[in-house]
Design a protein around this motif. Structure first.
Motif, PDB file in Angstrom:
ATOM      1  N   GLY A   1       0.826  -1.210   0.000  1.00 32.17           N
ATOM      2  CA  GLY A   1       0.000   0.000   0.000  1.00 32.17           C
ATOM      3  C   GLY A   1       0.856   1.253   0.000  1.00 32.17           C
ATOM      4  N   GLU A   2       1.971   1.188   0.759  1.00 31.20           N
ATOM      5  CA  GLU A   2       2.871   2.342   0.808  1.00 31.20           C
ATOM      6  C   GLU A   2       3.538   2.589  -0.552  1.00 31.20           C
ATOM      7  N   ARG A   3       3.841   1.509  -1.256  1.00 32.26           N
ATOM      8  CA  ARG A   3       4.424   1.677  -2.605  1.00 32.26           C
ATOM      9  C   ARG A   3       3.453   2.374  -3.525  1.00 32.26           C
ATOM     10  N   GLN A   4       2.208   1.925  -3.493  1.00 36.86           N
ATOM     11  CA  GLN A   4       1.185   2.596  -4.299  1.00 36.86           C
ATOM     12  C   GLN A   4       1.113   4.057  -3.888  1.00 36.86           C
ATOM     13  N   GLY A   5       1.158   4.270  -2.567  1.00 31.67           N
ATOM     14  CA  GLY A   5       1.069   5.635  -2.048  1.00 31.67           C
ATOM     15  C   GLY A   5       2.219   6.494  -2.530  1.00 31.67           C
ATOM     16  N   LEU A   6       3.409   5.923  -2.527  1.00 23.67           N
ATOM     17  CA  LEU A   6       4.578   6.697  -2.977  1.00 23.67           C
ATOM     18  C   LEU A   6       4.440   7.056  -4.456  1.00 23.67           C
ATOM     19  N   ALA A   7       3.981   6.082  -5.238  1.00 22.32           N
ATOM     20  CA  ALA A   7       3.804   6.341  -6.677  1.00 22.32           C
ATOM     21  C   ALA A   7       2.737   7.420  -6.901  1.00 22.32           C
ATOM     22  N   ILE A   8       1.676   7.369  -6.117  1.00 18.49           N
ATOM     23  CA  ILE A   8       0.622   8.384  -6.239  1.00 18.49           C
ATOM     24  C   ILE A   8       1.157   9.740  -5.780  1.00 18.49           C
ATOM     25  N   ALA A   9       1.916   9.732  -4.670  1.00 13.18           N
ATOM     26  CA  ALA A   9       2.492  10.976  -4.153  1.00 13.18           C
ATOM     27  C   ALA A   9       3.414  11.603  -5.189  1.00 13.18           C
ATOM     28  N   ARG A  10       4.176  10.751  -5.858  1.00 16.40           N
ATOM     29  CA  ARG A  10       5.078  11.232  -6.899  1.00 16.40           C
ATOM     30  C   ARG A  10       4.292  11.911  -8.024  1.00 16.40           C
TER      31      ARG A  10
ATOM     32  N   VAL B   1      -5.138  -2.065   1.493  1.00 11.26           N
ATOM     33  CA  VAL B   1      -6.194  -1.567   0.604  1.00 11.26           C
ATOM     34  C   VAL B   1      -6.749  -0.259   1.162  1.00 11.26           C
ATOM     35  N   ARG B   2      -6.963  -0.228   2.487  1.00  5.84           N
ATOM     36  CA  ARG B   2      -7.449   1.007   3.129  1.00  5.84           C
ATOM     37  C   ARG B   2      -6.538   2.174   2.803  1.00  5.84           C
ATOM     38  N   LYS B   3      -5.233   1.937   2.892  1.00  4.84           N
ATOM     39  CA  LYS B   3      -4.278   3.025   2.625  1.00  4.84           C
ATOM     40  C   LYS B   3      -4.443   3.525   1.202  1.00  4.84           C
ATOM     41  N   VAL B   4      -4.492   2.576   0.248  1.00  6.75           N
ATOM     42  CA  VAL B   4      -4.583   2.995  -1.160  1.00  6.75           C
ATOM     43  C   VAL B   4      -5.870   3.791  -1.392  1.00  6.75           C
ATOM     44  N   LEU B   5      -6.980   3.301  -0.802  1.00  5.64           N
ATOM     45  CA  LEU B   5      -8.247   4.009  -1.013  1.00  5.64           C
ATOM     46  C   LEU B   5      -8.182   5.417  -0.417  1.00  5.64           C
ATOM     47  N   SER B   6      -7.469   5.558   0.694  1.00  5.83           N
ATOM     48  CA  SER B   6      -7.382   6.908   1.260  1.00  5.83           C
ATOM     49  C   SER B   6      -6.486   7.803   0.406  1.00  5.83           C
ATOM     50  N   PHE B   7      -5.484   7.223  -0.250  1.00  6.07           N
ATOM     51  CA  PHE B   7      -4.667   8.028  -1.181  1.00  6.07           C
ATOM     52  C   PHE B   7      -5.516   8.477  -2.374  1.00  6.07           C
ATOM     53  N   VAL B   8      -6.349   7.567  -2.850  1.00 11.26           N
ATOM     54  CA  VAL B   8      -7.214   7.908  -3.996  1.00 11.26           C
ATOM     55  C   VAL B   8      -8.165   9.037  -3.609  1.00 11.26           C
ATOM     56  N   ASP B   9      -8.651   8.959  -2.374  1.00  9.84           N
ATOM     57  CA  ASP B   9      -9.530  10.004  -1.870  1.00  9.84           C
ATOM     58  C   ASP B   9      -8.808  11.355  -1.859  1.00  9.84           C
ATOM     59  N   ARG B  10      -7.533  11.318  -1.578  1.00  5.76           N
ATOM     60  CA  ARG B  10      -6.715  12.538  -1.557  1.00  5.76           C
ATOM     61  C   ARG B  10      -6.607  13.131  -2.966  1.00  5.76           C
ATOM     62  N   ILE B  11      -6.462  12.265  -3.956  1.00  5.44           N
ATOM     63  CA  ILE B  11      -6.388  12.734  -5.349  1.00  5.44           C
ATOM     64  C   ILE B  11      -7.651  13.527  -5.670  1.00  5.44           C
ATOM     65  N   ARG B  12      -8.786  12.947  -5.300  1.00  5.85           N
ATOM     66  CA  ARG B  12     -10.065  13.604  -5.581  1.00  5.85           C
ATOM     67  C   ARG B  12     -10.189  14.921  -4.816  1.00  5.85           C
TER      68      ARG B  12
ATOM     69  N   HIS C   1     -16.736   0.301  -5.767  1.00  6.61           N
ATOM     70  CA  HIS C   1     -18.003   0.921  -5.404  1.00  6.61           C
ATOM     71  C   HIS C   1     -17.827   1.904  -4.261  1.00  6.61           C
ATOM     72  N   GLU C   2     -16.877   1.589  -3.392  1.00  2.06           N
ATOM     73  CA  GLU C   2     -16.626   2.479  -2.259  1.00  2.06           C
ATOM     74  C   GLU C   2     -15.971   3.794  -2.696  1.00  2.06           C
ATOM     75  N   ILE C   3     -15.045   3.709  -3.643  1.00  2.14           N
ATOM     76  CA  ILE C   3     -14.191   4.874  -3.898  1.00  2.14           C
ATOM     77  C   ILE C   3     -14.605   5.705  -5.112  1.00  2.14           C
TER      78      ILE C   3
ATOM     79  N   CYS D   1      -8.897  10.819 -10.965  1.00  5.23           N
ATOM     80  CA  CYS D   1      -8.271   9.499 -10.843  1.00  5.23           C
ATOM     81  C   CYS D   1      -9.051   8.489 -11.683  1.00  5.23           C
ATOM     82  N   VAL D   2      -8.342   7.793 -12.555  1.00  2.00           N
ATOM     83  CA  VAL D   2      -8.950   6.670 -13.280  1.00  2.00           C
ATOM     84  C   VAL D   2      -8.479   5.411 -12.578  1.00  2.00           C
ATOM     85  N   PHE D   3      -9.432   4.642 -12.095  1.00  2.00           N
ATOM     86  CA  PHE D   3      -9.141   3.524 -11.210  1.00  2.00           C
ATOM     87  C   PHE D   3      -9.611   2.236 -11.894  1.00  2.00           C
TER      88      PHE D   3
END
Ligand SMILES: Nc1ncnc2c1ncn2[C@@H]1O[C@H](COP(=O)(O)OP(=O)(O)OP(=O)(O)O)[C@@H](O)[C@H]1O
Ligand SMILES: [Mg+2]
Length: 260
Positions: free
Chosen positions: A152-161, A184-195, A212-214, A201-203
């Motif tokens: 999740g942190e890797r996804q987060g770093l890539a999103i942060a980048r 998964v929770r972490k990634v969904l919260s990063f996606v929420d940050r994008i929004r 459905h949640e995000i 965000c295209v997911f």
């Protein structure tokens, strides 16, 4: 509201395979759009066109109102236009320190000899770690290797980048596949940050619970076409599951007078 990206009648064939048969799709700032559909439906092909990896056979795309010239539209041009794609595996080198990963391909250069400004890159990486990922005091720093991060942190770093380089459209290709529940929770919260930053965000995912949640909107693809586009506000998880299963051939339970 004007879309950030407008795709019209996008057609792409690979030999005799008609991967995309005339796709229309709009993407808006401040939304998460889920791209759904069976294996081979054309999802990856569509986002590869958006990210400059493939050119279509025909069709038009506008980014922020400007018509894309396919002959000049490369990955670098797509990035410069604000489109960043985060691939699950390939985007981060395991044994690289985090700071190198953040800046790979576009280092901060300094001085007459245009040398890499290592100190500034490390400082910016620390800022991303503590500010975006919330990893303050977790024993991680700019010198840590990528393999010490969780999925999740890797996804987060890539999103942060992507956000650091000011992408207005961030494409995530199956970002929650093979992650545990906490990750998964972490990634969904990063996606929420994008929004919440007003970006798009295209997911892409097969995991409908997460989708459905995000997501704010769902676009279901089938055989190279967009078979249905629905708003989250009038689509239940069950309905979404049926839509994906039947390739969009489900009448809405009630027609709401929605306009986008
Ligand atoms: N580089 C390629 N060369 C030949 N055929 C391709 C290529 N890329 C995709 N295709 C074909 O185009 C069609 C659409 O593939 P695509 O990868 O876009 O599907 P997808 O919706 O992303 O599926 P999945 O959910 O399995 O990732 C498939 O029939 C696929 O085999
Ligand atoms: Mg795919």
């Amino acid at each position: 509201m004007e879309p950030v990206v407008r795709m019209r009648n996008i057609v792409k064939t690979f030999g005799s395979v008609r991967a995309l048969q005339g796709v229309d799709l709009d993407l808006y700032g401040g939304e998460v759009l889920a791209l759904l559909g069976d294996n081979g439906a054309g999802k990856s092909t569509l986002i590869k066109i958006l990210s400059g990896l493939h050119s279509p056979d025909s069709g038009e795309m506008e980014i922020e109102g400007r018509l894309v010239d396919w002959k000049r539209y490369t990955v670098a041009v797509a990035r410069a236009s604000g489109v960043e794609t985060v691939y699950q595996e390939r985007s981060l080198g395991e044994k690289q320190p985090l700071w190198r990963n953040v800046f790979v391909g576009r280092h901060v250069l300094k001085g007459f000899f245009r040398r890499i400004d290592v100190e500034r890159e490390k400082a910016a990486t620390m800022e991303l770690l503590s500010g975006f990922l919330g990893l303050r005091g977790a024993g991680l720093n700019a010198e840590s290797q990528v393999r010490t991060l969780s999925g999740g942190e890797r996804q987060g770093l890539a999103i942060a980048r992507a956000m650091y380089f000011d992408a207005s459209i961030i494409v995530l290709d199956e970002p929650t596949t093979a992650l545990g529940a906490g990750e998964v929770r972490k990634v969904l919260s990063f996606v929420d940050r994008i929004r919440s930053e007003g970006r798009c965000c295209v997911f892409i995912s097969h995991e409908l619970h997460h989708v459905h949640e995000i997501a704010d909107r769902f676009a279901v693809m089938e055989h190279g076409r967009i078979a249905a586009v629905r708003d989250r506000s009038d689509t239940s998880l069950d309905e979404l599951a049926r839509l994906v299963l039947l390739g969009g051939a489900v009448p809405p339970t009630e027609q709401k007078g929605e306009d986008v």
